[in-house]
Design an enzyme around this catalytic site. Structure first.
Site, mmCIF file in Angstrom:
data_model
loop_
_atom_site.group_PDB
_atom_site.id
_atom_site.type_symbol
_atom_site.label_atom_id
_atom_site.label_comp_id
_atom_site.label_asym_id
_atom_site.label_seq_id
_atom_site.Cartn_x
_atom_site.Cartn_y
_atom_site.Cartn_z
ATOM 1 N N CYS A 2 0.877 -1.336 0.194
ATOM 2 C CA CYS A 2 0.095 -0.034 0.084
ATOM 3 C C CYS A 2 0.850 1.262 0.144
ATOM 4 C CB CYS A 2 -0.983 -0.048 1.162
ATOM 5 S SG CYS A 2 -1.778 -1.475 1.558
ATOM 6 N N ARG A 27 5.603 -0.303 -5.896
ATOM 7 C CA ARG A 27 5.525 -1.136 -4.890
ATOM 8 C C ARG A 27 4.381 -2.159 -4.924
ATOM 9 N NH1 ARG A 27 6.817 2.190 0.125
ATOM 10 N NH2 ARG A 27 5.683 0.896 1.118
ATOM 11 N N TRP A 76 -2.860 -2.773 -1.583
ATOM 12 C CA TRP A 76 -2.498 -4.166 -1.747
ATOM 13 C C TRP A 76 -3.169 -4.850 -0.957
ATOM 14 C CZ3 TRP A 76 0.375 -7.954 0.811
ATOM 15 C CH2 TRP A 76 1.075 -9.121 0.067
ATOM 16 N N ASN A 102 -2.033 2.293 5.696
ATOM 17 C CA ASN A 102 -1.100 1.081 5.456
ATOM 18 C C ASN A 102 -1.004 0.269 6.541
ATOM 19 O OD1 ASN A 102 -0.932 2.182 3.007
ATOM 20 N ND2 ASN A 102 1.212 2.707 3.313
ATOM 21 N N GLY A 103 -0.815 -0.944 6.543
ATOM 22 C CA GLY A 103 -0.552 -1.811 7.923
ATOM 23 C C GLY A 103 -1.893 -2.766 8.187
ATOM 24 N N GLU A 477 18.951 -17.570 -6.055
ATOM 25 C CA GLU A 477 18.683 -16.209 -6.697
ATOM 26 C C GLU A 477 18.378 -16.016 -8.012
ATOM 27 O OE1 GLU A 477 17.613 -13.733 -5.326
ATOM 28 O OE2 GLU A 477 17.890 -12.027 -6.962
ATOM 29 N N LYS A 481 14.577 -15.182 -9.117
ATOM 30 C CA LYS A 481 14.259 -13.858 -9.988
ATOM 31 C C LYS A 481 13.294 -14.618 -11.172
ATOM 32 C CE LYS A 481 14.898 -11.068 -8.636
ATOM 33 N NZ LYS A 481 15.856 -10.787 -7.425
ATOM 34 N N GLU A 484 9.501 -14.752 -9.990
ATOM 35 C CA GLU A 484 8.580 -13.655 -9.627
ATOM 36 C C GLU A 484 8.439 -12.823 -10.986
ATOM 37 O OE1 GLU A 484 10.312 -10.881 -6.799
ATOM 38 O OE2 GLU A 484 12.496 -11.317 -7.794
ATOM 39 N N HIS A 500 20.429 -36.952 -5.261
ATOM 40 C CA HIS A 500 19.695 -37.460 -4.233
ATOM 41 C C HIS A 500 18.177 -37.240 -4.380
ATOM 42 C CE1 HIS A 500 23.118 -38.091 -1.801
ATOM 43 N NE2 HIS A 500 23.442 -37.159 -2.094
ATOM 44 N N LYS A 599 6.885 -4.389 -3.442
ATOM 45 C CA LYS A 599 8.259 -4.179 -3.065
ATOM 46 C C LYS A 599 8.626 -3.900 -1.729
ATOM 47 C CE LYS A 599 12.354 -2.550 -4.303
ATOM 48 N NZ LYS A 599 13.133 -3.802 -5.026
HETATM 49 O O1 M6R Z 1 13.342 -4.855 1.402
HETATM 50 P P1 M6R Z 1 13.689 -6.255 1.686
HETATM 51 O O2 M6R Z 1 15.270 -6.265 1.170
HETATM 52 O O3 M6R Z 1 13.701 -6.558 3.007
HETATM 53 O O4 M6R Z 1 12.697 -7.385 0.991
HETATM 54 C C1 M6R Z 1 12.978 -8.533 1.059
HETATM 55 C C2 M6R Z 1 12.007 -9.362 0.073
HETATM 56 O O5 M6R Z 1 10.964 -9.089 0.246
HETATM 57 C C3 M6R Z 1 12.684 -8.975 -1.260
HETATM 58 O O6 M6R Z 1 13.910 -9.307 -1.435
HETATM 59 C C4 M6R Z 1 11.959 -9.910 -2.466
HETATM 60 O O7 M6R Z 1 12.169 -11.172 -2.114
HETATM 61 C C5 M6R Z 1 12.148 -9.215 -3.675
HETATM 62 N N1 M6R Z 1 10.871 -9.364 -4.552
HETATM 63 C C6 M6R Z 1 13.116 -10.202 -4.366
HETATM 64 O O8 M6R Z 1 13.203 -9.798 -6.026
#
Ligand code: M6R
Length: 604
Positions: A2, A27, A76, A102-103, A477, A481, A484, A500, A599
């Protein structure tokens, strides 16, 4: 997640709010809304739209109105589906009070039941709406007083902005656990959940602390505590796409600079030392730590897994990396010789923040590696290091990740030289770190080749990513990527574990991305690749320049330059970021706004 924007001042054009809100699109959100006080009609006009801000904009321009103050929001969904009725702003029974939030209000069910019994009528499924009715309950002409009374009954987290047509010359904002900043300009004040929303208006900001209430009027503002005015160090241009088709691509391409900045002024080459001003206050205490527990989420956690290898190899300190979301729910064996380190780009991730609070309650020293200056985690920790990677807008973290790796390498040097690391090793690491931005520029030259490979592999629905030692977290990682951004199912595996279990999945339709630089585990990586080839699996390898033999083993190779083994991940991840980006784009997705993700994840 949000986003909140509010404005009060001489300009009465809500377009200001719309453009500010657009700066928060990155975000992630699923609906948007606005409420504007129109002084002529003494009314608050409210509009909401499911989906993009452009839909809200379309509605606004079909019957525009003017006024000030106004509040805007991107939602969101947490409680209640993404719909127009659940979008913010919400209002009370009398349509006097309009509020964005927000929250999460954790006790909203019990509050709602109580308010319903008292005669309040609810429209939405949200937790937020209880705030409007609670404020209505206490409202006797003074908005801040009603907000103050209402918040006493609330359990949970909030950043709110509230306006009322019966006390119209003000915005009341309050915060607990969800960020809010106040922007100060000549004859106007703004409120926002993220500095990116208002940086084109003003760089003079005040960060609200938990439990503070701010009252903004056209000529003045008031907070329940005296606070210093700070200055935002980056400008609006840095938060724009600058000719790139997506923020994600822009941020991948600017990595040579975003890893150079955290190094600036922090290395003393001839002494093989890292100078980290943010750790000065705890420098002596750090000499005595015997264990380091690292907490982080998502991509930041992958950076920490690389950090674990670096720190254990060069400092001798046992390190444990824990997903922040699990930290407070398991028995933690912590003592005064343990330090907890939180790594977070946004500095607002609720899970990581909660982990820090838990550790602090136990009297443990907490450190932070954070990108966003002044964010909650940076203020909650005892000491820390800023990434200085600049604003990261793409939901997929790229430049923040490589800057986290860079900072963790600096921390390794810092702690290592306090302990067993020799001067010569310190000098080697420091010198090589300075070379990394240049080597990164070399890696980025492979962009066109990676784009072609993305075309070749884009239709596979499953991908296996494998690596060992320092590059095992990079396999994770790489998989993260592409999941997502391109919605491709992917597994990030330790290459040695394949045999395994996951080898059972491999065939000509399940390709593998092997991260196999010429390092101490290269021969073992070769074994895993042979096993995959024996099962007709295709392989795309990320290997070290000069390794020609690998061409006989795999289908495709992307080369990266040679560097110290501990620094290899900073380079090897880059082709994987580009690969995910291009597969996502070729599959037709909006890579800057992946579905269902946000974000800054400010809910637990
Ligand atoms: O702001 P932060 O680094 O704490 O965020 C952590 C994760 O939410 C963030 O890395 C998320 O996995 C991203 N979408 C990765 O690309």
């Amino acid at each position: 997640m949000c986003g909140i924007v509010g404005y009060i001042g001489k300009k009465d054009n809500p377009q200001i709010g719309l453009s500010a809100l657009k700066r928060l699109e990155y975000r992630g959100y699923d609906s948007a809304g606005m409420a504007v006080f129109n002084p002529e009609k003494q009314e608050i006009f409210c509009l909401k739209a499911k989906g993009k801000i452009s839909e809200l904009e379309r509605k606004f321009y079909s019957a525009p109105f003017s006024g000030s103050p106004f509040i805007f929001h991107t939602r969101w969904a947490t409680h209640g589906e993404a719909s127009e009725i659940n979008a913010h702003p919400h209002w009370d029974c009398q349509k006097n009070i309009f509020l964005v939030h927000n929250g999460i209000i954790e006790n909203y069910q019990e509050l709602k039941e109580k308010l319903e019994k008292e005669g309040h009528k609810f429209q939405s499924e949200t937790d937020t709406e209880v705030l409007c009715h609670l404020i209505e309950k206490y409202f006797q002409g003074n908005l801040e007083e009603a907000v103050r009374q209402a918040l006493k009954e609330v359990r949970g987290t909030y950043g709110i902005a509230v306006i009322s047509k019966k006390d119209p010359q003000k915005i009341v904002a309050a915060k607990l656990g969800s960020p809010l900043i106040l922007g100060i300009n000549q004859d106007e004040f703004l409120i926002a959940s993220d500095p990116a929303a208002i940086v084109s208006h003003t760089r003079q900001v005040i960060t609200l602390d938990d439990n503070e209430i701010a009252v903004l009027s056209p000529n003045n503002f008031f907070i329940l505590k005296e606070k210093p005015i700070e200055k935002i160090e980056w400008d609006a241009g840095e938060a724009q796409k600058q000719g790139f088709s997506h923020f994600m691509l822009k941020e991948i391409m600017e990595q040579p600079e975003s890893i150079e900045t955290p190094l600036r002024g922090r290395l003393i080459i001839d002494q093989g030392l890292a100078k980290l001003g943010g750790l000065e206050p705890v420098k002596e205490r750090l000499k005595g730590i015997e264990r380091l527990n690292i907490v982080a989420c998502g991509t930041a956690r992958h950076a920490c897994l690389v950090g674990e290898y670096m720190l254990e190899e060069y400092t001798g300190i046992p390190v444990e990396v824990e997903a922040s979301s699990e930290f407070r729910y398991r028995k933690q064996i912590l003592d005064k010789k343990t330090a907890v380190l939180a790594v977070s780009q946004s500095g607002e991730t609720a899970d990581t923040l909660e982990a820090i609070k838990e550790a602090k309650e136990k009297g443990i020293m907490c450190l932070g590696v954070v990108n966003v200056v002044g964010s909650t985690i940076s203020r909650e920790t005892d000491a820390g290091i800023y990434n200085h990677a600049g604003p990261e807008i793409g939901v997929a973290s790229t430049k923040a990740f490589t800057s986290q790796l860079t900072v963790l390498a600096l921390l390794t040097l810092f702690l290592g030289r306090q302990r067993e690391m020799s001067l010569v090793m310190g000098q080697r690491i420091a010198k090589e770190l300075l070379r990394i931005p240049e080597l990164m520029r070399e890696v980025l030259k492979s962009e066109a080749q990676v784009k072609e490979l993305a075309q070749k592999y884009k239709d596979f629905n499953n991908l296996m990513y494998i690596g060992r030692k320092y590059n095992y977290p990079i396999a994770r990682e790489g998989a993260h990527k592409i999941k997502e951004i391109a919605y491709v199912h992917a597994e990030g595996m330790r290459a040695g574990e394949l045999k395994h279990c996951e080898l059972a999945l491999i065939d000509e339709n399940f390709p593998t991305i092997a991260i196999c630089p010429s390092d101490s585990v290269y021969d073992k990586m070769k074994n895993a690749m042979e096993e995959i080839k024996a099962r007709q699996g295709k392989i795309l390898a990320v290997a070290t320049e000069g390794n020609n033999e690998i061409k006989n083993l795999v289908d495709d190779v992307i080369y990266i330059p040679k560097t110290l083994e501990m620094l290899t991940p900073i380079l090897s991840v880059v082709p994987l970021q580009l690969f995910a980006y291009y597969v996502g784009v070729l599959r037709g997705y909006d890579v800057d706004h992946p579905k269902n993700l946000a974000k800054a994840v400010t809910v637990e």
